[in-house]
Design a protein around this motif. Structure first.
Motif, short mmCIF file in Angstrom:
data_model
loop_
_atom_site.label_atom_id
_atom_site.label_comp_id
_atom_site.label_asym_id
_atom_site.label_seq_id
_atom_site.Cartn_x
_atom_site.Cartn_y
_atom_site.Cartn_z
N ASN A 1 5.86 -0.50 16.63
CA ASN A 1 6.03 0.38 17.59
C ASN A 1 5.72 1.82 17.35
O ASN A 1 6.37 2.48 16.32
N PRO A 2 4.86 2.45 18.01
CA PRO A 2 4.49 3.90 17.77
C PRO A 2 5.26 4.88 18.11
O PRO A 2 5.17 6.12 17.76
N GLY B 1 6.30 5.96 10.67
CA GLY B 1 7.69 6.08 11.03
C GLY B 1 8.67 5.25 10.63
O GLY B 1 9.87 5.26 10.74
N TRP B 2 8.36 4.07 9.93
CA TRP B 2 9.27 3.12 9.43
C TRP B 2 8.89 2.90 7.94
O TRP B 2 7.78 3.04 7.36
N ARG B 3 9.83 2.55 7.22
CA ARG B 3 9.58 2.12 5.92
C ARG B 3 10.08 0.61 5.63
O ARG B 3 11.14 0.20 6.09
N LEU B 4 9.17 0.04 4.95
CA LEU B 4 9.19 -1.44 4.58
C LEU B 4 9.64 -1.77 3.22
O LEU B 4 9.45 -1.19 2.30
N PRO B 5 10.62 -2.91 3.10
CA PRO B 5 11.01 -3.41 1.90
C PRO B 5 9.68 -3.78 1.14
O PRO B 5 8.60 -4.40 1.60
N MET B 6 9.93 -3.81 -0.13
CA MET B 6 8.74 -4.17 -0.99
C MET B 6 9.11 -5.52 -1.73
O MET B 6 10.03 -5.68 -2.58
N TYR B 7 8.11 -6.50 -1.60
CA TYR B 7 8.29 -7.89 -2.37
C TYR B 7 7.04 -8.03 -3.33
O TYR B 7 6.03 -7.40 -3.02
N VAL B 8 7.19 -8.83 -4.24
CA VAL B 8 6.14 -9.07 -5.20
C VAL B 8 5.81 -10.49 -5.05
O VAL B 8 6.48 -11.34 -4.71
N PHE B 9 4.25 -10.73 -5.44
CA PHE B 9 3.83 -12.07 -5.08
C PHE B 9 3.09 -12.44 -6.54
O PHE B 9 1.80 -12.23 -6.54
N PRO B 10 3.75 -13.08 -7.52
CA PRO B 10 3.22 -13.37 -8.66
C PRO B 10 1.76 -14.02 -8.47
O PRO B 10 0.97 -14.09 -9.19
N LEU B 11 1.91 -15.30 -7.62
CA LEU B 11 0.56 -16.19 -7.47
C LEU B 11 -0.37 -15.52 -6.85
O LEU B 11 -1.67 -15.77 -7.39
N ASP B 12 -0.52 -14.44 -5.88
CA ASP B 12 -1.42 -13.70 -5.30
C ASP B 12 -1.95 -12.95 -6.54
O ASP B 12 -3.22 -12.83 -6.73
N TYR B 13 -1.16 -12.28 -7.39
CA TYR B 13 -1.82 -11.59 -8.42
C TYR B 13 -2.56 -12.39 -9.54
O TYR B 13 -3.36 -11.78 -9.93
N LEU C 1 -1.40 9.15 18.78
CA LEU C 1 -0.56 7.62 18.03
C LEU C 1 -1.50 7.04 17.15
O LEU C 1 -1.13 6.67 16.16
N THR C 2 -2.74 6.96 17.22
CA THR C 2 -3.83 6.31 16.41
C THR C 2 -4.30 7.29 15.50
O THR C 2 -5.05 6.69 14.55
N ASP C 3 -4.01 8.49 15.26
CA ASP C 3 -4.52 9.25 14.29
C ASP C 3 -4.02 8.72 12.76
O ASP C 3 -5.10 8.74 11.98
N SER C 4 -3.17 8.33 12.67
CA SER C 4 -2.63 7.65 11.56
C SER C 4 -3.41 6.57 11.02
O SER C 4 -3.85 6.35 10.02
N PHE C 5 -3.55 5.57 12.03
CA PHE C 5 -4.38 4.21 11.83
C PHE C 5 -5.76 4.97 11.40
O PHE C 5 -6.26 4.21 10.17
#
Length: 795
Positions: A590-591, A745-757, A214-218
């Motif tokens: 959840n792995p 095993g999961w895909r996350l939506p991508m957001y942009v953060f101009p102030l961080d950049y 389970l932790t191989d990916s980490f």
């Protein structure tokens, strides 16, 4: 001859101590980041191996209950009498410590802390109050238990081992067994399992520890970030070695003319670099130990929170990781010096020194072509690549291709900036800045990679944080969660909830293998809480209605991707029972796989599984009164109740610690890039004197020259930051859409953060200005006689 050549080579470093410091510091920092990551990984894997060897995890088949209930002790006795060679195991937690009960007389060899063949004190282990074996820190965590504590450093972290009878008493589970270990050599005449215990099922060995898999990916992600940090540091080493070779060309020409063979010269220079690499590697290993000791507690908390994996919080100096640190220091130096050695091998006998900027400028065309090829490879892998390795190759091609594209793009941008310039000083500034790009290209590449990594990882983490917060709001809809110790308490909770709560939602669960992968099967009550709060990634029409009718199941995204399922497919959730996949939901953190069926279907399939955990719905202002009623009327302790806000705070705390390591590596990588700029500016300062002397002689003061040098560094950093932003966003997309899917095993939506950049850009500009401050001050304080010396051919 060898002594004379080595003395001449060492003399160069004595005359140029700053370049020696640059080389050693760059390689030491790069090795430190790599060694620190490897030390953390090595410590974690030692803990996994200890846990797996303790219980024989992955080596032996096991027998578990088909309905998810504990195995009765009578079933174990019946199997032994029927000829089955099995050994019982019970597990649980006491005060947060994992307690494992074994039977040493029947356990296979190598399982547990004592064995008859080793002459251990079996009498003390089996009789009286018994003994518990564990590490010192684990024994100290439970000082008040009755069994005698025995120090056993080889036991897995946060784990106590005991005789099964002692463990049953500690866990308050008399007569219960969780599973049976099946020994490999079974009698041929034994009856089948179905004949002796029809309510039990045999599970084949998995061929490796569950936690380790389970932790191989980490750990692979950690290794990738460590390698990226090493690559950034290697740019410093490459620049220092390349500059040293260019400046030593006249000396090498003289030694060749005096009769030193080319092969011997190359061999002695290689030995010189190997010695420097060993010194820098040793310094890097020591620094890596410090970094690992600082980060290990956060890694341990992450692995415990995400995977339930207990690893030691203490760091040991293991040969595996410090030898790998020295090896990668030597290997990195060899890679960084390969181009210089190739150039030396082809250098004509009478070849003299060449201006470094001109020498590097000739490489611009090749760098542009290599950049296009690597970026095309990354694009192809993003479309057709399969597997985690392909994902990391894609990332490497993307980052290296982007770095190689930087010098040609900077040259183009600076040429465009030069067009509107009309004043002589402005024209000279842009032309001189463009001339400095080849000499600063390696440092600017390091800055580009560091900024791109910061943009990519911060975008991934912030996107994950937003998604995870919404996920917690969806999944933790109940205002209060309660845990019962036994059936009587569960019934008492139901009575209190009937009069004081709006709804009682039992949490029924059993662990089973579904679609050839480990999974948790949940039974959910048909209630508006789920319909109103849960969002599907995709689902069939009327999914909730069909689920309530027992016509199918919901699965998490991990199972959907790893088992390659589709809506409408059938999955087996119990022997002889298949259901249709009605919907797919996000299950971040959840792995393993997860399946949800209706409560009625779950109770029909697993009648012996009792609900011991409950979610209670009520108005938020009524939670304190409900807690008080549960304590008074049902005897529920405060420790067995937790409200929604507390669970969310705990989950978010685990989340934040999860990314502490990658954030720290990003900060260190950016610091290494700033150091690269400083060293490049300092080493090039002496070479620039002949270029600046004529401008000073024409009337530009040393103060103005220093100020323009400071502005030049900020301009180059700003242009690099401008190019790093799209590269970082591409990196974030690759992490979220490719690597994260393959690893977890999961895909996350991508957001942009101009102030961080914007903050990151300002930090990079500040770092570049700070790095250029010392070289600019030195230029300002350059004696006029040194500038006039240029016109006397005295350099």
């Amino acid at each position: 001859m060898n002594a004379a050549v080595l003395s001449a080579l060492a003399g160069y470093w004595r005359r140029n101590p700053l370049q020696l410091v640059t080389l050693l510091a760059g390689l030491a920092l790069a090795t430190a980041l790599w060694s620190g990551v490897q030390a953390i990984n090595a410590e974690a894997r030692i803990s996994y191996d200890a846990a797996a060897s303790t219980l024989g995890e992955g080596r032996y088949a096991q027998i578990t209950s088909a309905n998810g209930a504990p195995i009765a002790q009578q079933s174990y006795v019946a199997l032994r009498r029927a000829g089955w060679l099995v050994s019982p195991v019970i597990e649980g937690r006491v005060g947060g410590v994992r307690v494992v009960g074994l039977e040493p007389l029947t356990a296979p060899g190598g399982i547990g802390p004592v064995a008859p063949a080793e002459g251990a004190d079996l009498g003390a282990f089996l009789s009286g109050a018994g003994q518990v074996f564990g590490r010192a820190e684990t024994l100290a965590a439970l000082p008040g238990i009755a069994p005698e504590g025995v120090l056993a450093p080889d036991v897995a972290p946060n784990t106590l081992l005991a005789d099964i009878g002692v463990a049953q008493a500690l866990l308050n589970r008399p007569g219960e067994i969780d599973r049976l270990i099946v020994l490999p050599n079974q009698p041929m005449t034994r009856p089948s399992l179905a004949e002796v215990a029809p309510d039990l099922m045999q599970v084949a060995p998995r061929g490796g520890g569950d936690v380790a898999r389970l932790t191989d990916s980490f750990h692979l992600n950690l290794t990738a970030f460590g390698l990226l940090s090493f690559a950034v540091g290697l740019f410093i080493v490459h620049g220092a070695i390349g500059l040293a070779f260019e400046q030593r060309r006249p000396m090498m020409r003289s030694m060749r003319a005096l009769g030193v063979p080319l092969r011997r010269l190359i061999a002695l220079m290689a030995a010189e670099l190997a010695l420097l690499a060993l010194v820098a590697g040793l310094i890097g290993v020591v620094l890596g130990y410090v970094i690992a000791a600082f980060l290990l507690p956060d890694v341990a908390a992450t692995l415990r929170g995400l995977y339930g994996a207990d690893i030691s919080g203490q760091l040991s100096l293991r040969p595996a990781w410090w030898l790998s640190g020295l090896a990668i220091a030597l290997g990195g130096t060899a890679v960084a010096a390969s181009g210089a050695f190739w150039s030396l091998a082809r250098m004509p006998l009478l070849a003299g020194a060449q201006p470094r900027a001109m020498a590097m400028a000739r490489q611009g065309g090749w760098m542009a072509l290599a950049s296009v090829a690597l970026l095309a490879t990354a694009a192809a892998l993003s479309v057709w690549g399969q597997g985690l390795l392909a994902g990391f190759i894609m990332l490497a091609a993307l980052l290296i291709g982007g770095a190689l594209a930087l010098p040609p793009l900077l040259g183009l941008l600076l040429k465009l900036a030069e067009v509107p310039a009309r004043r002589p000083v402005a024209e000279w500034f842009w032309a001189d800045t463009r001339q400095q790009v080849p000499g600063l290209s390696l440092a600017l590449m390091a800055l580009l990679l560091a900024m791109a990594a910061n943009v990519g990882v911060s975008t991934m983490v912030s996107s994950f944080r937003l998604t995870f917060t919404g996920f917690l709001d969806q999944r933790l809809a109940s205002e209060l969660y309660v845990r019962a110790e036994d059936r009587a308490q569960a019934d008492a909770i139901a009575r209190v909830a009937a009069s004081r709560a709006d709804a009682l939602l039992p949490i029924l669960t059993v662990e089973r293998e579904v679609a050839s992968m480990p999974a948790e099967i949940y039974g959910a009550r048909d209630h508006a809480t789920y319909r109103e709060n849960w969002q599907f990634l995709s689902a069939l029409p009327q999914a909730w209605d069909r689920l309530a009718e027992g016509d199918g199941a919901l699965i998490n995204e991990q199972m959907f991707r790893r088992a390659q399922l589709a809506l409408g497919d059938s999955i087996s959730i119990a022997p002889g029972r298949e259901v249709t996949v009605l919907g797919i939901y996000g299950d971040y953190g959840n792995p393993i796989g997860q399946v949800i069926v209706t409560e009625d279907l779950f109770r029909a399939l697993y009648p012996d599984v009792e609900a011991r955990n409950f979610g209670l719905r009520t108005e938020a202002e009524n939670v304190p009164a409900l807690r008080a009623a549960l304590t008074e009327e049902a005897g529920i302790s405060e420790a067995a109740m937790i409200d929604q806000a507390s669970i969310k705070a705990m989950s978010l705390a685990i989340f934040e610690r999860t990314f502490t390591v990658t954030t720290a590596l990003n900060v260190l990588t950016l610091a290494v890039a700033g150091f690269a700029i400083l060293m490049s500016l300092l080493t090039l300062a002496a070479i620039r004197v002949p270029q600046l002397a004529p401008v000073w002689a024409l009337g530009l003061t040393r103060r103005n020259l220093a100020l323009l040098d400071l502005v030049r560094a900020v301009v180059l950093a700003a242009l690099t930051a401008l190019l790093a932003l799209p590269l970082g966003l591409l990196l974030a997309w690759a992490l979220l859409a490719v690597v994260n899917v393959e690893a977890f095993g999961w895909r996350l939506p991508m957001y942009v953060f101009p102030l961080d950049y914007l903050r990151l850009t300002l930090l990079a500009l500040f770092a570049a200005a700070l790095a250029a401050l010392w070289p600019a001050w030195r230029l300002w304080r350059t004696p006029p006689a040194q500038l006039l010396g240029v016109f006397r051919n005295e350099r």
